[in-house]
Motif scaffolding. Sequence first.
Motif, mmCIF file in Angstrom:
data_model
loop_
_atom_site.group_PDB
_atom_site.id
_atom_site.type_symbol
_atom_site.label_atom_id
_atom_site.label_comp_id
_atom_site.label_asym_id
_atom_site.label_seq_id
_atom_site.Cartn_x
_atom_site.Cartn_y
_atom_site.Cartn_z
ATOM 1 N N GLN A 122 56.259 37.708 40.495
ATOM 2 C CA GLN A 122 55.155 38.587 40.895
ATOM 3 C C GLN A 122 55.546 39.514 42.043
ATOM 4 O O GLN A 122 55.074 40.647 42.111
ATOM 5 C CB GLN A 122 53.937 37.749 41.302
ATOM 6 N N SER A 123 56.422 39.038 42.913
ATOM 7 C CA SER A 123 56.794 39.861 44.071
ATOM 8 C C SER A 123 57.512 41.141 43.633
ATOM 9 O O SER A 123 57.643 42.077 44.420
ATOM 10 C CB SER A 123 57.694 39.054 45.021
ATOM 11 N N ARG A 124 57.983 41.176 42.362
ATOM 12 C CA ARG A 124 58.675 42.386 41.870
ATOM 13 C C ARG A 124 57.742 43.271 41.052
ATOM 14 O O ARG A 124 58.180 44.204 40.408
ATOM 15 C CB ARG A 124 59.865 41.971 40.996
ATOM 16 N N ARG A 125 56.455 42.927 41.051
ATOM 17 C CA ARG A 125 55.534 43.644 40.178
ATOM 18 C C ARG A 125 54.400 44.322 40.950
ATOM 19 O O ARG A 125 53.328 44.585 40.403
ATOM 20 C CB ARG A 125 54.980 42.672 39.127
ATOM 21 N N LEU A 126 54.648 44.611 42.216
ATOM 22 C CA LEU A 126 53.569 45.154 43.046
ATOM 23 C C LEU A 126 53.085 46.513 42.529
ATOM 24 O O LEU A 126 51.902 46.839 42.641
ATOM 25 C CB LEU A 126 54.021 45.255 44.512
ATOM 26 N N ASP A 127 53.991 47.280 41.907
ATOM 27 C CA ASP A 127 53.584 48.593 41.367
ATOM 28 C C ASP A 127 52.553 48.436 40.258
ATOM 29 O O ASP A 127 51.623 49.240 40.139
ATOM 30 C CB ASP A 127 54.796 49.352 40.802
ATOM 31 N N ALA A 129 46.843 48.954 38.562
ATOM 32 C CA ALA A 129 45.586 48.371 38.063
ATOM 33 C C ALA A 129 44.466 48.600 39.085
ATOM 34 O O ALA A 129 43.340 48.958 38.726
ATOM 35 C CB ALA A 129 45.769 46.881 37.795
ATOM 36 N N LEU A 130 44.800 48.412 40.356
ATOM 37 C CA LEU A 130 43.786 48.625 41.404
ATOM 38 C C LEU A 130 43.324 50.083 41.400
ATOM 39 O O LEU A 130 42.135 50.373 41.546
ATOM 40 C CB LEU A 130 44.361 48.240 42.770
ATOM 41 N N GLU A 131 44.263 50.976 41.188
ATOM 42 C CA GLU A 131 43.928 52.395 41.164
ATOM 43 C C GLU A 131 42.972 52.703 40.007
ATOM 44 O O GLU A 131 42.029 53.477 40.157
ATOM 45 C CB GLU A 131 45.228 53.217 41.061
ATOM 46 N N LEU A 180 40.853 50.606 38.701
ATOM 47 C CA LEU A 180 39.540 50.043 39.061
ATOM 48 C C LEU A 180 38.827 50.964 40.057
ATOM 49 O O LEU A 180 37.615 51.183 39.986
ATOM 50 C CB LEU A 180 39.709 48.647 39.680
ATOM 51 N N ARG A 181 39.624 51.514 40.974
ATOM 52 C CA ARG A 181 39.080 52.388 42.014
ATOM 53 C C ARG A 181 38.531 53.680 41.377
ATOM 54 O O ARG A 181 37.422 54.095 41.655
ATOM 55 C CB ARG A 181 40.201 52.717 42.995
ATOM 56 N N ALA A 182 39.322 54.244 40.476
ATOM 57 C CA ALA A 182 38.929 55.509 39.834
ATOM 58 C C ALA A 182 37.642 55.333 39.030
ATOM 59 O O ALA A 182 36.831 56.252 38.925
ATOM 60 C CB ALA A 182 40.056 56.004 38.939
ATOM 61 N N ALA A 183 37.449 54.134 38.494
ATOM 62 C CA ALA A 183 36.267 53.880 37.665
ATOM 63 C C ALA A 183 35.084 53.385 38.504
ATOM 64 O O ALA A 183 34.011 53.078 37.965
ATOM 65 C CB ALA A 183 36.610 52.855 36.589
ATOM 66 N N GLY A 184 35.279 53.258 39.817
ATOM 67 C CA GLY A 184 34.174 52.838 40.701
ATOM 68 C C GLY A 184 33.860 51.344 40.633
ATOM 69 O O GLY A 184 32.788 50.911 41.050
ATOM 70 N N HIS A 185 34.808 50.536 40.144
ATOM 71 C CA HIS A 185 34.548 49.099 40.032
ATOM 72 C C HIS A 185 34.850 48.339 41.322
ATOM 73 O O HIS A 185 34.522 47.167 41.441
ATOM 74 C CB HIS A 185 35.382 48.492 38.907
ATOM 75 N N VAL A 186 35.557 48.997 42.257
ATOM 76 C CA VAL A 186 35.901 48.312 43.509
ATOM 77 C C VAL A 186 35.379 49.119 44.695
ATOM 78 O O VAL A 186 35.125 50.316 44.572
ATOM 79 C CB VAL A 186 37.432 48.115 43.666
ATOM 80 N N PHE A 187 35.218 48.451 45.812
ATOM 81 C CA PHE A 187 34.781 49.149 47.031
ATOM 82 C C PHE A 187 35.537 48.586 48.234
ATOM 83 O O PHE A 187 35.979 47.425 48.222
ATOM 84 C CB PHE A 187 33.262 49.037 47.217
ATOM 85 N N ALA A 188 35.678 49.438 49.241
ATOM 86 C CA ALA A 188 36.344 49.005 50.474
ATOM 87 C C ALA A 188 35.369 48.168 51.283
ATOM 88 O O ALA A 188 34.174 48.480 51.353
ATOM 89 C CB ALA A 188 36.786 50.232 51.273
ATOM 90 N N CYS A 189 35.897 47.124 51.883
ATOM 91 C CA CYS A 189 35.038 46.198 52.630
ATOM 92 C C CYS A 189 35.590 46.048 54.049
ATOM 93 O O CYS A 189 36.796 45.853 54.223
ATOM 94 C CB CYS A 189 35.020 44.848 51.916
ATOM 95 N N GLY A 190 34.716 46.150 55.031
ATOM 96 C CA GLY A 190 35.161 46.047 56.421
ATOM 97 C C GLY A 190 34.777 44.721 57.066
ATOM 98 O O GLY A 190 34.930 44.554 58.278
ATOM 99 N N CYS A 191 34.251 43.800 56.291
ATOM 100 C CA CYS A 191 33.734 42.546 56.870
ATOM 101 C C CYS A 191 34.876 41.592 57.243
ATOM 102 O O CYS A 191 35.862 41.493 56.513
ATOM 103 C CB CYS A 191 32.826 41.833 55.873
ATOM 104 N N THR A 192 34.698 40.916 58.329
ATOM 105 C CA THR A 192 35.677 39.904 58.718
ATOM 106 C C THR A 192 35.181 38.548 58.217
ATOM 107 O O THR A 192 34.007 38.379 57.906
ATOM 108 C CB THR A 192 35.829 39.817 60.248
ATOM 109 N N ARG A 193 36.109 37.596 58.192
ATOM 110 C CA ARG A 193 35.759 36.241 57.762
ATOM 111 C C ARG A 193 34.627 35.685 58.636
ATOM 112 O O ARG A 193 33.721 35.032 58.167
ATOM 113 C CB ARG A 193 37.003 35.370 57.954
ATOM 114 N N ARG A 194 34.707 35.988 59.944
ATOM 115 C CA ARG A 194 33.717 35.457 60.879
ATOM 116 C C ARG A 194 32.316 36.000 60.558
ATOM 117 O O ARG A 194 31.327 35.275 60.620
ATOM 118 C CB ARG A 194 34.122 35.834 62.314
ATOM 119 N N GLU A 195 32.287 37.281 60.158
ATOM 120 C CA GLU A 195 30.983 37.887 59.851
ATOM 121 C C GLU A 195 30.352 37.277 58.600
ATOM 122 O O GLU A 195 29.156 37.397 58.393
ATOM 123 C CB GLU A 195 31.146 39.408 59.655
#
Length: 322
Positions: free
Chosen positions: A80-85, A90-92, A94-109
């Motif tokens: 897996q370490s050789r497959r980051l691209d 895949a993340l891109e 998901l992002r383009a289709a609006g399925h993911v969002f950026a999150c600023g929350c910390t574990r503590r929150e």
Amino acid sequence: MTDASPPYLGRFAPSPTGPLHFGSLVAAAGSFLEARTRGGRWLVRIEDVDAPRSVPGAAEDILITLERFGFEWDAEPVWQSRRLDAYAAALERLRAAGHVFACGCTRREMADSALARDGSRIYPGTCRAGLPPGREARAWRVRAEGTIAFEDRVQGPQHEDLAHEVGDFVVLRADGQFAYQLAVVVDDAEAGVTDVVRGADLIGSTGRQIHLQRLLGFPTPSYAHLPVVVNAAGEKLSKQTLASPVTDYAPTHALLAALAFLGQNPPQALRGAPLREVWQWALAHWSLAAVPRRLQAPAPTGVFALPNAGTDTHPSHTGSST
Ligand code: GLU
């Protein structure tokens, strides 16, 4: 089965966090035997996407151990370490289709949020509609929606209400590492895995993986979750619970113990047999239907005693060695 079904492809996907222990041998044997007895191919994938948890040399050690136990895989292992691209692509998508969002929350929150089945926090939705002012993106989460149902070939019918039982889950972690859930889905799809046979500790991840498969337009494999081996304290065997390496045991004894654990009832007469004969018996008699429909079970004591944390038992103590 119709002619259109893709040929069976199974896999074993160890995380190189330490040497192979009896619990991983059970998962390896179950997925291997199911693949071979269905005329399928079988792959090994080194799940070192979680760089901070990966132990240098552990992957090589696992591969050597698998070979020593008589496993044969049909292609070069995937790392897996050789497959980051591939994960980034895949993340891109998901992002383009609006399925993911950026999150600023910390574990503590999120410490007050309810717990999901796997012990993670159910996301309270804080950044779902956009990062609140003054917050910076830390992780990326996928929107969890709908109920996922699937038929597990060992555990029976399963369903999970993703939004309520799991919540929006992380695909890119705050430390910049791709999450296991994303990597596994991308890897299984790219390899053409048709059947996932693995430990039932991952049954609670399957809903998330099926959700990602659907968002990415990937087929969903069939799933069979084998009971997880626990020690006398009811803990899953792992590095943390001081499970001893499976190389501490004679391969024949360990393999027979794995088969017994999986409900296959190997004859006692095989105890002195060469490893090859144990495999021959296992391939001739393997039955997924015989695997106990349990999420976990204690290590068998009849074939050899498995050490628990704090005790020092060894197969030679069972009186079986000559
Ligand atoms: N890497 C995971 C583990 O070692 C297994 C993942 C999988 O089989 O999907 O527990």
